[in-house]
Scaffold this motif. Sequence first.
Motif, mmCIF file in Angstrom:
data_model
loop_
_atom_site.group_PDB
_atom_site.id
_atom_site.type_symbol
_atom_site.label_atom_id
_atom_site.label_comp_id
_atom_site.label_asym_id
_atom_site.label_seq_id
_atom_site.Cartn_x
_atom_site.Cartn_y
_atom_site.Cartn_z
ATOM 1 N N PHE A 81 43.933 -28.887 21.220
ATOM 2 C CA PHE A 81 44.046 -27.753 20.307
ATOM 3 C C PHE A 81 45.290 -26.942 20.643
ATOM 4 N N ILE A 127 38.462 -28.076 17.180
ATOM 5 C CA ILE A 127 39.023 -27.847 18.508
ATOM 6 C C ILE A 127 38.711 -29.021 19.424
ATOM 7 N N CYS A 131 41.939 -26.163 25.142
ATOM 8 C CA CYS A 131 41.898 -24.934 24.337
ATOM 9 C C CYS A 131 41.968 -23.788 25.333
ATOM 10 N N THR A 151 36.383 -31.190 24.704
ATOM 11 C CA THR A 151 36.933 -29.839 24.576
ATOM 12 C C THR A 151 36.667 -29.018 25.839
ATOM 13 N N THR A 153 37.512 -25.132 27.110
ATOM 14 C CA THR A 153 37.991 -23.830 26.650
ATOM 15 C C THR A 153 38.111 -22.894 27.837
#
Length: 284
Positions: A81, A127, A131, A151, A153
């Motif tokens: 992302f 996403i 990220c 992913t 984050t």
Amino acid sequence: MKHYIGASNPMREQFNPQASYVAEHFSWSFADGVGTITLNRPDRKNPLTFQSYSELRDFFYALRFATDVKAIVVTGAGGNFCSGGDVHEIIGPLTTMTMPELLEFTRMTGDLVKAMRACPQPVLGAIDGICAGAGAMMALACDMRYGTEATKTAFLFTRVGLAGADMGACALLPRMIGQGRASELLFTGRAMTAHEGLAWGFFNDLYESADLLANVQATARALADGPTFAHGMTKTMLSQEWSMTIEQAIEAEAQAQAICMQTEDFRRAYEAFAAKQKPVFQGD
């Protein structure tokens, strides 16, 4: 025809969703009422630069006037992302700036979040992969977020010696996942896994990487086919009611709903129901 977007571009008059807009590090495509913004610097995991911050801010502000655009998807190229602010193109130069210059920059980054939240269209994040930092804040600024098993984050501002208070993180993240969980992520800078994000309400759903964008775009198209004026009202009220008492919120919603009851979409829905048909909304 290609349009190059800059901070001085008067987009209110010339925004054409059918055009191929090319900015420094993101691209735009449009189909069936859904616009897709792709952060497009895959060799560096799509980091942001001074220019791309301002271009994205201006682009989202312009989308307030793009009535043909009913929903927006934000994604990244190359399986990631966004890795946040570019270390060499942003963080390095920031160490040499004066206080007024630093404040101008931090206000600009916050303006990107405000622009994403101010546009009336639902903004959906697709996403995958990394990220981080400002990328995590762009994800948080979306109305809905969808991830993959891969992913990760991270609100990693403390990793570079900064506060976790960046671009609205201390306001937005606790409302999304709770004060304690937000505190942990903002103090430690550790990565939140995809499954933590799903369990905590950060992600609405997880998909396989190969299916992510198509699924999120399908969700966006379903929203685009709905009563989009009313969707804009829902987004506005979701934001405004944070600072209201319950009494104020109920009154504000009474006024908002009365406005929506004056729309043609409300009439269409009733007539379709009476005719045992599916309503065809037009956003007016």
